[in-house]
Design an enzyme around this catalytic site. Structure first.
Site, mmCIF file in Angstrom:
data_model
loop_
_atom_site.group_PDB
_atom_site.id
_atom_site.type_symbol
_atom_site.label_atom_id
_atom_site.label_comp_id
_atom_site.label_asym_id
_atom_site.label_seq_id
_atom_site.Cartn_x
_atom_site.Cartn_y
_atom_site.Cartn_z
ATOM 1 N N GLY B 5 2.774 1.335 48.528
ATOM 2 C CA GLY B 5 3.282 2.372 47.636
ATOM 3 C C GLY B 5 2.428 3.629 47.687
ATOM 4 N N ARG B 69 5.711 -1.479 53.818
ATOM 5 C CA ARG B 69 5.078 -2.631 53.180
ATOM 6 C C ARG B 69 4.970 -3.842 54.106
ATOM 7 N NH1 ARG B 69 4.332 -2.013 47.795
ATOM 8 N NH2 ARG B 69 5.371 -0.235 46.829
ATOM 9 N N ASP B 100 -3.084 -5.915 49.720
ATOM 10 C CA ASP B 100 -2.409 -6.494 50.886
ATOM 11 C C ASP B 100 -2.794 -5.752 52.164
ATOM 12 O OD1 ASP B 100 -1.113 -8.509 49.594
ATOM 13 O OD2 ASP B 100 0.770 -7.428 49.340
ATOM 14 N N LYS B 126 -6.724 2.285 48.077
ATOM 15 C CA LYS B 126 -5.626 3.042 47.500
ATOM 16 C C LYS B 126 -4.791 2.172 46.594
ATOM 17 C CE LYS B 126 -1.921 2.180 48.304
ATOM 18 N NZ LYS B 126 -0.594 1.655 48.719
ATOM 19 N N THR B 127 -4.529 2.536 45.386
ATOM 20 C CA THR B 127 -3.434 2.013 44.577
ATOM 21 C C THR B 127 -3.473 2.627 43.189
ATOM 22 O OG1 THR B 127 -2.470 0.124 43.430
ATOM 23 C CG2 THR B 127 -4.756 -0.105 44.033
ATOM 24 N N ASP B 129 -2.264 1.305 40.768
ATOM 25 C CA ASP B 129 -2.362 0.207 39.807
ATOM 26 C C ASP B 129 -3.793 -0.022 39.327
ATOM 27 O OD1 ASP B 129 0.288 -0.068 40.282
ATOM 28 O OD2 ASP B 129 0.136 -1.926 41.441
#
Lengths: 479, 479
Positions: B5, B69, B100, B126-127, B129
């Site tokens: 994402g 993804r 992941d 990176k995220t 979240d």
């Protein structure tokens, strides 16, 4: 009195009014009515001094006083307002609101004049919808901020679409009666599709035709290998669609006479059968073709007057459903290759209480100052106005505009009543013409613009730019 | 390669990497893989020169290269990646991604080392979240920007709630596996209720108990005359609720074996009957108690692997439905006076492609520079990292962190597999402790904070402040 839905800058009108009154006479007193027109009717108010106002300067929302949507119409309500103004011995009453609220203001001004009350009633043009304007009122406050909040988010979705390359984002935008918000956001972000209610109405387009148009845009982009996009949908779209307008009207009439019977029905199926048996055949067919969720929303949600709650209908999901069905048919017949991913969004409440842009902060503060001058001069029945808004605030020109010049007769409660008219999107105006000239290209290309977050401290061209609507309309006016 | 994402700042990692490589050797070449890991597997790439990168510096999104993804797991995929790196004669491969993707990076590093390939594999955290962090990785990039976009909007809703005084806003926030986003947004805006998935799981709370908690907050405020509020809900909440987790697991197992049979059923009723007859009794009861719309979402939407699409479930509407039912019962029994107005929101896509904050712009550019140094030094299997992030960028300390130090064994496809572990919200950590200490007060008082739009040009304390999570965790680390 703050009236109707919130718009960024309302607090600054109060600040400008306060500063203007004290400049005129240091012994001036300012009172704020609580909870909108109801506060005026019931005499609920609080004195506002410098300390009370200070934390709210430049802040969004209406929380200093609260707001409300009561209308002032009946003889009793008018008398109650008059009593409040007499008790507080008010030299002026400033009504900060949209078309309904300024209709209130005009009614009060007339009533006070007839009764010999010297309280000068002054209106201030507020609405994020942008539909309170005229040759003399260039813009309502809050429109600049709200559209910039939405445009920031839409720009982010455009970037998301182009990055993920797998979603069509359908974005419904607040603004029920007019599509100014959607038009302005489209001009700021250049999405693939932007639907304008006024155009739908002008051409009498059906829901099926609108869905076809969007589905064709999806297909053309898919044929070019592009499986993503952004569609803007005005909240009030379905009220501009003839068969939906007919459906809503028939449902409202049905609920007006048979609500009690309807509400006794136990299951969703029973309610649907009850309604379908009472709708006219063409309207019944239109109803039957709607997705289940929309049918339920039409039947379950009603406003305080028992009418269908149009603002709660997920129009973006209605379009998504229709487009998906068409694409599914094309996939079957081999006319459409690849997948269609869709996501729905609604942007409304996030924008109407945002912190005002520099433009709205300046504009509202100046409107408050203008209102203080109108009150001080005893001018009643005027709206505060500033001209030349695309220029620097230093060169804005203050004026009062007679509220009556904004009014026209409309059928209300069975009789012709003067009301402040809503200014709908003008299809011959420069903002719509710009959209119409560019949208073919935007549909195919990724012409997205990403405005980013509202800025307060940076270069003037970033921080103080007017809306595209205001810039285009001003340029047109200057010829 | 950009992977997973989008997160604000991805383009700046590429810019920092490019500048760093050219500083190291002016003849360096940078290639970008298209569409995420698939681009690496299939060898689809484009050379990136200064002109290609320039328009993307400081811009949000991943649209320079696109993302994807795909996982890199099979022997064939590993061989294909190796072939691509050999063909392009890459000295380094920089994987910009979450847990992941960095598992991919670790697998590739190990595989390349075994086969004697000299391409150094480097990860970048990176995220949005926020669940990729450790003692050595203080924050993943994008978390700062995304939470500030959401906090701006939540602050506006708090202002709206307090102004309109008639709505409870239920806001679902992106972030499926961990509740860092919700926690951070709560610390920034101080809403009345913020649900944290990890706490729900720790205490094994049922959906009914969660709904009761929220309804009690609504009731306590109503008793104090306050008929509005704001509730934050992490997107992944229902996966932390034991009976919902059980339901999702049973549905996934059912779809794995009986999807074809299920998909042949014509009506929603048939599908519900089919499912209910196959669920275990307690799970079947939990399913039956869900609102119709949620039941439909559980049955209709499945991901590419045939699993329930949890991210598409409108958890905020699930809670609204439950709270409304409880309040309706209290209204009947006279324990609740007045009305309950509710509105649901979901903030996700708007934030993950936003233009990066100054913090994320600096952080990502610096991470790119660190990655360039790791590659230049031939260090493989490392993650680029910077320490001391609460201080000025001038004093950040660059380092490489072995990917293996972030990994632990998890059950995948029936065998123990080393993966980069997700960092969930630590209930003993300073950010959650702060929430836990304050939330009683926030539930009752209007302790709202309105952060406003992200600023780039103004005072440093406005423009460059780190997240509350980072500030609290750093203070705790320093002791």
């Amino acid at each position: 009195v703050l009236s109707g839905g919130q718009a960024p800058g309302g607090h600054n009108v109060i600040a400008g009014l306060f500063d203007g009154l004290l400049q005129f006479d240091p012994c001036s007193e300012l009172h704020g009515f609580l909870g909108g027109p109801r506060g005026l009717i019931e005499g609920k108010e609080r004195p506002l001094d410098a300390g009370a106002i200070a934390p709210y300067r430049h802040m969004g929302g209406f929380d200093l006083l609260g707001s409300g949507r009561d209308k002032i119409e009946s003889v009793e309500q008018l008398a109650a307002c008059r009593a409040t103004c007499e008790r507080l011995r008010l030299d002026g009453l400033v009504v900060i609101g949209g078309d309904d609220s300024n209709t209130n203001a005009a009614t009060l001004a007339e009533h006070f004049r007839e009764r010999g009350l010297s309280t000068a009633v002054v209106g201030v043009p507020k609405t994020i919808d942008g539909d309170l304007k005229s040759d003399e009122i260039e813009a309502s406050f809050g429109f600049d901020t709200a559209t910039k909040v939405y445009a920031e988010l839409i720009g982010n979705l455009c970037r998301d679409a182009r990055s993920a390359r797998k979603y069509w984002h359908f974005v419904r935008l607040m603004g029920r009666s007019a599509s100014h918000v959607t038009l302005e956001c489209a001009l700021q972000t250049q999405p693939n599709v932007a639907l304008i209610g006024e155009e739908v109405e002008r051409h009498g387009r059906t829901l099926a035709e609108i869905i076809d148009d969007v589905a064709q845009a999806v297909r053309r982009r898919a044929a070019a290998g592009t499986s993503y996009g952004v569609v803007l949908v005005p909240e009030g779209l379905i009220e501009f669609v003839p068969e939906m307008r007919g459906l809503i009207d028939e449902l409202n009439r049905l609920f007006a006479t048979a609500a009690a019977e309807f509400d006794r029905l136990a299951t969703a199926d029973d309610r649907e059968r009850f309604v379908r048996s009472r709708l006219s055949p063409p309207v019944g067919r239109a109803f039957a073709e709607l997705p289940e969720r929309i049918r339920q929303q039409l039947l379950l949600d009603r406003d305080a007057h028992g009418n269908v709650l149009v603002s709660q209908i997920d129009t973006e999901l209605l379009l998504i459903d229709g487009v998906r069905r068409r694409v599914a048919a094309w996939q079957k017949s081999g006319e459409f290759h690849g997948k269609l991913g869709t996501l729905g969004h609604f942007f409304g409440y996030e924008g109407r209480c945002a912190q005002p842009t520099n433009f709205d902060a300046d504009y509202t503060y100046a409107l408050g100052r203008v209102a203080s001058r109108l009150v001080a001069a005893g001018h009643t029945g005027y709206m505060a106005s500033l001209r030349g808004l695309v220029d620097s605030p230093r060169s804005w020109r203050a004026q009062g505009v007679p509220l009556t010049s904004l009014m026209r007769l409309e059928q209300r409660h069975g009789r012709q009543t003067p009301v402040v008219a809503k200014a709908l999107v003008c299809l011959d105006g420069a903002p719509f013409r710009h959209l119409a000239a560019e949208r073919e290209r935007w549909a195919i290309e990724d012409a997205y613009v990403y405005p980013g977050a509202i800025q307060y401290f940076g270069p003037p061209e970033v921080c103080n730019a007017p809306t595209r609507t205001l810039a285009l309309e001003s340029a047109e006016r200057e010829g």
